[in-house]
Design a protein around this motif. Structure first.
Motif, PDB file in Angstrom:
ATOM      1  N   GLU A   9       0.853  -1.184   0.000  1.00 29.14           N
ATOM      2  CA  GLU A   9       0.000   0.000   0.000  1.00 29.14           C
ATOM      3  C   GLU A   9       0.892   1.237   0.000  1.00 29.14           C
ATOM      4  OE1 GLU A   9      -3.662   0.234   2.142  1.00 29.14           O
ATOM      5  OE2 GLU A   9      -3.379  -1.766   2.961  1.00 29.14           O
ATOM      6  N   GLY A  10       0.531   2.209  -0.843  1.00 29.79           N
ATOM      7  CA  GLY A  10       1.322   3.430  -0.900  1.00 29.79           C
ATOM      8  C   GLY A  10       2.494   3.354  -1.857  1.00 29.79           C
ATOM      9  N   SER A  11       2.701   2.209  -2.524  1.00 32.41           N
ATOM     10  CA  SER A  11       3.864   2.086  -3.407  1.00 32.41           C
ATOM     11  C   SER A  11       3.601   2.677  -4.793  1.00 32.41           C
ATOM     12  CB  SER A  11       4.304   0.627  -3.540  1.00 32.41           C
ATOM     13  OG  SER A  11       3.258  -0.162  -4.087  1.00 32.41           O
ATOM     14  N   ILE A  12       2.337   2.695  -5.220  1.00 30.13           N
ATOM     15  CA  ILE A  12       2.003   3.273  -6.518  1.00 30.13           C
ATOM     16  C   ILE A  12       1.718   4.761  -6.374  1.00 30.13           C
ATOM     17  CG2 ILE A  12       0.352   3.225  -8.435  1.00 30.13           C
ATOM     18  CD1 ILE A  12      -0.008   0.256  -7.923  1.00 30.13           C
ATOM     19  N   THR A  13       1.049   5.134  -5.300  1.00 34.85           N
ATOM     20  CA  THR A  13       0.765   6.538  -5.026  1.00 34.85           C
ATOM     21  C   THR A  13       0.532   6.708  -3.530  1.00 34.85           C
ATOM     22  OG1 THR A  13      -0.700   8.401  -5.516  1.00 34.85           O
ATOM     23  CG2 THR A  13      -1.687   6.213  -5.564  1.00 34.85           C
ATOM     24  N   SER A  14       0.888   7.879  -3.011  1.00 36.90           N
ATOM     25  CA  SER A  14       0.845   8.074  -1.558  1.00 36.90           C
ATOM     26  C   SER A  14      -0.533   8.497  -1.083  1.00 36.90           C
ATOM     27  CB  SER A  14       1.893   9.110  -1.139  1.00 36.90           C
ATOM     28  OG  SER A  14       1.662  10.341  -1.796  1.00 36.90           O
ATOM     29  N   GLY A  15      -1.541   7.705  -1.417  1.00 39.54           N
ATOM     30  CA  GLY A  15      -2.905   7.977  -0.987  1.00 39.54           C
ATOM     31  C   GLY A  15      -3.871   7.036  -1.661  1.00 39.54           C
ATOM     32  N   ASP A  16      -5.112   7.032  -1.190  1.00 39.41           N
ATOM     33  CA  ASP A  16      -6.128   6.130  -1.738  1.00 39.41           C
ATOM     34  C   ASP A  16      -6.667   6.631  -3.069  1.00 39.41           C
ATOM     35  OD1 ASP A  16      -7.693   3.694  -1.147  1.00 39.41           O
ATOM     36  OD2 ASP A  16      -9.400   5.060  -1.228  1.00 39.41           O
ATOM     37  N   ASN A  17      -6.719   7.961  -3.243  1.00 33.12           N
ATOM     38  CA  ASN A  17      -7.217   8.547  -4.483  1.00 33.12           C
ATOM     39  C   ASN A  17      -6.120   8.554  -5.549  1.00 33.12           C
ATOM     40  OD1 ASN A  17      -9.779   9.201  -3.352  1.00 33.12           O
ATOM     41  ND2 ASN A  17      -8.862  10.992  -2.375  1.00 33.12           N
ATOM     42  N   VAL A  18      -6.523   8.327  -6.782  1.00 35.83           N
ATOM     43  CA  VAL A  18      -5.573   8.243  -7.901  1.00 35.83           C
ATOM     44  C   VAL A  18      -5.672   9.505  -8.740  1.00 35.83           C
ATOM     45  CG1 VAL A  18      -4.980   6.955  -9.989  1.00 35.83           C
ATOM     46  CG2 VAL A  18      -5.671   5.729  -7.921  1.00 35.83           C
ATOM     47  N   SER A  19      -4.537  10.147  -8.987  1.00 34.97           N
ATOM     48  CA  SER A  19      -4.528  11.368  -9.796  1.00 34.97           C
ATOM     49  C   SER A  19      -4.677  11.037 -11.274  1.00 34.97           C
ATOM     50  CB  SER A  19      -3.219  12.134  -9.579  1.00 34.97           C
ATOM     51  OG  SER A  19      -2.137  11.469 -10.223  1.00 34.97           O
ATOM     52  N   PHE A  20      -5.007  12.044 -12.053  1.00 35.72           N
ATOM     53  CA  PHE A  20      -5.096  11.887 -13.510  1.00 35.72           C
ATOM     54  C   PHE A  20      -3.769  11.406 -14.080  1.00 35.72           C
ATOM     55  CE2 PHE A  20      -4.181  14.038 -17.612  1.00 35.72           C
ATOM     56  CZ  PHE A  20      -5.048  13.325 -18.421  1.00 35.72           C
ATOM     57  N   THR A  24      -3.201   7.720 -16.099  1.00 39.19           N
ATOM     58  CA  THR A  24      -2.928   7.713 -17.542  1.00 39.19           C
ATOM     59  C   THR A  24      -1.475   7.372 -17.863  1.00 39.19           C
ATOM     60  OG1 THR A  24      -2.613  10.128 -17.424  1.00 39.19           O
ATOM     61  CG2 THR A  24      -4.784   9.323 -18.103  1.00 39.19           C
ATOM     62  N   THR A  25      -0.776   6.760 -16.903  1.00 42.79           N
ATOM     63  CA  THR A  25       0.627   6.372 -17.113  1.00 42.79           C
ATOM     64  C   THR A  25       0.846   4.962 -16.565  1.00 42.79           C
ATOM     65  OG1 THR A  25       1.251   8.688 -16.740  1.00 42.79           O
ATOM     66  CG2 THR A  25       3.032   7.060 -16.750  1.00 42.79           C
ATOM     67  N   PRO A  26       1.463   4.070 -17.330  1.00 46.58           N
ATOM     68  CA  PRO A  26       1.795   2.740 -16.791  1.00 46.58           C
ATOM     69  C   PRO A  26       2.725   2.872 -15.579  1.00 46.58           C
ATOM     70  CG  PRO A  26       2.134   2.823 -19.181  1.00 46.58           C
ATOM     71  CD  PRO A  26       1.901   4.236 -18.734  1.00 46.58           C
ATOM     72  N   ILE A  27       2.673   1.883 -14.689  1.00 46.47           N
ATOM     73  CA  ILE A  27       3.577   1.890 -13.536  1.00 46.47           C
ATOM     74  C   ILE A  27       5.018   1.896 -14.037  1.00 46.47           C
ATOM     75  CG2 ILE A  27       4.401   0.568 -11.550  1.00 46.47           C
ATOM     76  CD1 ILE A  27       1.563  -0.502 -11.225  1.00 46.47           C
ATOM     77  N   LEU A  28       5.790   2.860 -13.559  1.00 41.75           N
ATOM     78  CA  LEU A  28       7.185   2.990 -13.974  1.00 41.75           C
ATOM     79  C   LEU A  28       8.065   2.309 -12.938  1.00 41.75           C
ATOM     80  CD1 LEU A  28       7.052   6.758 -15.033  1.00 41.75           C
ATOM     81  CD2 LEU A  28       6.735   4.748 -16.478  1.00 41.75           C
ATOM     82  N   SER A  29       8.409   1.053 -13.199  1.00 40.93           N
ATOM     83  CA  SER A  29       9.147   0.255 -12.219  1.00 40.93           C
ATOM     84  C   SER A  29      10.442  -0.276 -12.803  1.00 40.93           C
ATOM     85  CB  SER A  29       8.282  -0.905 -11.719  1.00 40.93           C
ATOM     86  OG  SER A  29       8.037  -1.825 -12.766  1.00 40.93           O
ATOM     87  N   GLN A 186       4.728  31.149 -19.302  1.00 38.10           N
ATOM     88  CA  GLN A 186       4.651  30.095 -18.290  1.00 38.10           C
ATOM     89  C   GLN A 186       4.562  28.750 -19.020  1.00 38.10           C
ATOM     90  OE1 GLN A 186       4.777  31.642 -14.868  1.00 38.10           O
ATOM     91  NE2 GLN A 186       5.452  32.944 -16.527  1.00 38.10           N
ATOM     92  N   GLY A 187       4.324  27.662 -18.286  1.00 40.60           N
ATOM     93  CA  GLY A 187       4.302  26.372 -18.959  1.00 40.60           C
ATOM     94  C   GLY A 187       3.437  25.344 -18.252  1.00 40.60           C
ATOM     95  N   GLN A 188       3.207  24.237 -18.931  1.00 39.28           N
ATOM     96  CA  GLN A 188       2.482  23.105 -18.351  1.00 39.28           C
ATOM     97  C   GLN A 188       2.897  21.849 -19.097  1.00 39.28           C
ATOM     98  OE1 GLN A 188      -1.671  24.419 -19.460  1.00 39.28           O
ATOM     99  NE2 GLN A 188      -1.722  22.410 -20.440  1.00 39.28           N
ATOM    100  N   PHE A 189       2.697  20.687 -18.450  1.00 41.50           N
ATOM    101  CA  PHE A 189       3.021  19.412 -19.081  1.00 41.50           C
ATOM    102  C   PHE A 189       2.338  18.276 -18.337  1.00 41.50           C
ATOM    103  CE2 PHE A 189       7.318  18.587 -16.603  1.00 41.50           C
ATOM    104  CZ  PHE A 189       6.699  18.893 -15.424  1.00 41.50           C
ATOM    105  N   HIS A 190       2.404  17.079 -18.917  1.00 39.98           N
ATOM    106  CA  HIS A 190       1.960  15.866 -18.224  1.00 39.98           C
ATOM    107  C   HIS A 190       3.166  15.356 -17.464  1.00 39.98           C
ATOM    108  CE1 HIS A 190       0.631  11.835 -17.331  1.00 39.98           C
ATOM    109  NE2 HIS A 190      -0.505  11.963 -18.011  1.00 39.98           N
ATOM    110  N   VAL A 191       3.135  15.501 -16.147  1.00 39.66           N
ATOM    111  CA  VAL A 191       4.348  15.321 -15.354  1.00 39.66           C
ATOM    112  C   VAL A 191       4.872  13.887 -15.360  1.00 39.66           C
ATOM    113  CG1 VAL A 191       3.049  15.042 -13.189  1.00 39.66           C
ATOM    114  CG2 VAL A 191       5.439  15.808 -13.135  1.00 39.66           C
ATOM    115  N   LEU A 192       3.993  12.881 -15.339  1.00 42.14           N
ATOM    116  CA  LEU A 192       4.508  11.504 -15.301  1.00 42.14           C
ATOM    117  C   LEU A 192       5.013  11.046 -16.660  1.00 42.14           C
ATOM    118  CD1 LEU A 192       2.447   9.423 -12.733  1.00 42.14           C
ATOM    119  CD2 LEU A 192       4.510  10.770 -12.454  1.00 42.14           C
ATOM    120  N   HIS A 193       4.462  11.607 -17.747  1.00 46.61           N
ATOM    121  CA  HIS A 193       5.035  11.319 -19.060  1.00 46.61           C
ATOM    122  C   HIS A 193       6.425  11.941 -19.167  1.00 46.61           C
ATOM    123  CE1 HIS A 193       0.818  10.568 -21.023  1.00 46.61           C
ATOM    124  NE2 HIS A 193       1.154   9.660 -20.128  1.00 46.61           N
ATOM    125  N   TYR A 194       6.597  13.101 -18.550  1.00 45.84           N
ATOM    126  CA  TYR A 194       7.912  13.738 -18.492  1.00 45.84           C
ATOM    127  C   TYR A 194       8.889  12.869 -17.699  1.00 45.84           C
ATOM    128  CZ  TYR A 194      11.431  17.354 -17.337  1.00 45.84           C
ATOM    129  OH  TYR A 194      12.585  18.083 -17.159  1.00 45.84           O
TER     130      TYR A 194
END
Length: 525
Positions: A9-20, A24-29, A186-194
């Motif tokens: 628990e907590g290894s994929i994300t540090s909470g029960d709710n899943v961010s966008f 939208t990104t495969p587990i990067l392991s 300014q800027g924006q991006f998809h952070v996990l794809h980055y």
């Protein structure tokens, strides 16, 4: 990259709710450690701070090993809203008054350079992460004064930023007479794809990444990682909040929870932009909560509107009597006021923000150490603060004097911010009263599946959780960092420390520092 079959628990994300981003990104392991390691640089933390530092040091010819407790981006990087901005959440007129005009100019310069650096990396590595240059708009919170917008505009110009004072706030409903400051470039991006692109570049350059690799016993010689000895000449702790420090840095910064909702809007209705209000001047919190909004590509018909805010000190939502559910509802009401085209809410999540007492991050040599470096104090600008930290620490390891290193020096003392320091210290000390207050549950038998709480048994404080197999799990409620009593977070299903922001998954596993160890398990009948 290898997927793991046994996820804590907590290894994929540090909470029960899943961010966008995570959705939208495969587990990067990567592989787990299997032997002792010797390297030039050991980096602890697989978020944007750690990976950017690894990439830059590898480009400079250093031998680098990176270890991540969970998976790549599973910490706070994967729970951000990924604004790339030099419009800082603490005003430039405040920075000017606290640090002086020259330092405010350096702060603006460094965050501007961080956006440029991210753009260069995206271009050089051809990372498909929807990076865009956009405009940002800062407008007044109802509790703020018009004169403060004028002060901020002048201070932003003095700091060398490309800003304009507008008579409206573009694209927000009902704000024809709501003045705003426009920040260009300014800027924006998809952070996990980055992060995926960065991780691939790190391994292509000869770097080594380990995931599900828990580092502890961090010293100037290296660290113990899953029980193996990792020896290094330089150690970079890039874990959102330092796990190598017991007290020093945790009196200089304080943990806040911030909330995010995201929902679809028809594509093309409004352009990609960033928006922020100036924050609630009447808030009880030293870090005055503000709202922040942006768009992200969703599909051919819709964009995703991402809106955040409603912050409170970690583990202290009860101080205001506003539950996490109510905070999401308040955030949705606020967002629909300005963006009435918002469809149903598709995502909700929360994140942890480390607020430095004087508003600027702490990046560089850890106080008292010559070869241990930290990146922390992200405030509301984690993407750029992390990138600045990577730039500073890369230079320090290479023996190059960085022109921003003194401004962000973790050892600094900022006398003009001592008032806020004392307020936060008082709040932190008051949390130890939880040792003598009543528990929030009387009988663990009352807990339903998926619920947790704190129970008093004589002088003991018990953190109890009933899992979805209806099995009761119990732990000491004493945070192993400095002995505060953790609080149950029913939204993210975690036990959160109200003193220094350590967080633990429902199974007792540590998911946020500064605590290094899990909650102690207790056998119950």
């Amino acid at each position: 990259m290898n997927n793991s079959d046994n996820l804590n628990e907590g290894s994929i994300t540090s909470g029960d709710n899943v961010s966008f981003w995570i959705d939208t990104t495969p587990i990067l392991s990567f592989d787990k450690p299997s032997q002792d390691i010797s390297t030039e640089v050991l980096i602890i933390g697989g978020g944007i701070a750690g990976l950017t530092t690894a990439y830059k040091l590898l480009k400079a010819g250093k031998k680098v090993v990176l270890v991540e407790d969970g998976f790549i981006g599973s910490g706070e990087t994967g729970r951000t809203t990924a604004h790339l901005t030099c419009a800082l959440d603490d005003r430039y007129y405040y920075l000017e008054n606290t640090f002086g005009k020259e330092s405010a100019h350096l702060a603006a310069e460094s965050h501007t350079a961080a956006i440029d650096e991210i753009e260069k990396i995206v271009t050089r590595l051809n990372i498909d992460c929807d990076f865009k240059r956009v405009k940002g708009y800062l407008f007044l919170h109802p509790s703020d004064k018009e004169e403060n917008l004028d002060k901020e505009f002048q201070a932003s110009k003095d700091a060398g930023l490309q800003t304009s004072l507008l008579n409206n706030t573009p694209y927000l409903d009902g704000t024809q007479n709501q003045r705003s400051i426009e920040f260009r470039n300014q800027g924006q991006f998809h952070v996990l794809h980055y992060l995926k692109g960065l991780a691939e570049a790190v391994t292509a350059l000869g770097g080594t990444i380990f995931t599900e690799a828990h580092a502890d016993s961090i010293t100037k010689e290296g660290a113990s990682v899953n029980g193996f000895n990792f020896i290094a000449k330089h150690i970079v702790v890039a874990t959102n909040t330092p796990v190598n420090d017991v007290l020093t840095m945790h009196t200089k910064q304080h943990a806040y929870r911030t909330y995010v909702i995201a929902g679809k809007i028809p594509k093309g209705v409004i352009p990609y932009s960033l928006w922020w209000d100036t924050g609630d001047m009447e808030s009880k919190w030293v870090s005055q909560p503000y709202h922040y909004v942006r768009l992200e590509k969703f599909d051919d018909k819709y964009d995703l509107l991402i809106s955040g805010g409603e912050d409170h000190k970690t583990g202290q939502e009860d101080e205001e009597g506003i539950s996490a559910l109510s905070r999401y509802e308040k955030l949705e009401i606020w967002t629909r006021k300005y963006f009435p085209m918002l469809d149903e809410i598709n995502y909700k999540w929360s994140g942890q923000v480390m607020e430095p007492f004087d508003s600027l991050g702490f990046m560089g040599k850890n106080p008292g150490d010559e070869n241990i470096y930290i990146i922390t104090g992200d405030s509301g600008n984690g993407m750029t603060h992390a990138t600045i930290g990577a730039m500073i620490i890369t230079d320090q390891i290479l023996g190059i004097k960085n022109k921003w290193e003194d401004l962000y020096n973790p050892s600094r003392i900022t006398f003009k911010a001592l008032g806020d320091f004392m307020k936060e210290a008082g709040n932190m000390a008051a949390q130890y009263l939880d040792w003598i207050t009543a528990s929030d549950i009387n009988n663990p038998a009352d807990l339903k599946a998926g619920e947790g709480g704190i129970l008093s048994l004589g002088l003991k404080k018990i953190a109890a959780y009933r899992d979805y197999d209806n099995m009761l799990q119990a732990f000491s409620a004493v945070c192993p960092h400095l002995g505060c009593i953790v609080q149950w977070n029913p939204d993210e299903k975690s036990f959160d420390c109200p003193c220094h922001g350590s967080r633990f998954a429902a199974d007792g596993t540590v998911i946020n520092g500064p605590a290094k160890n899990d909650l102690n398990k207790i056998q119950v009948k």
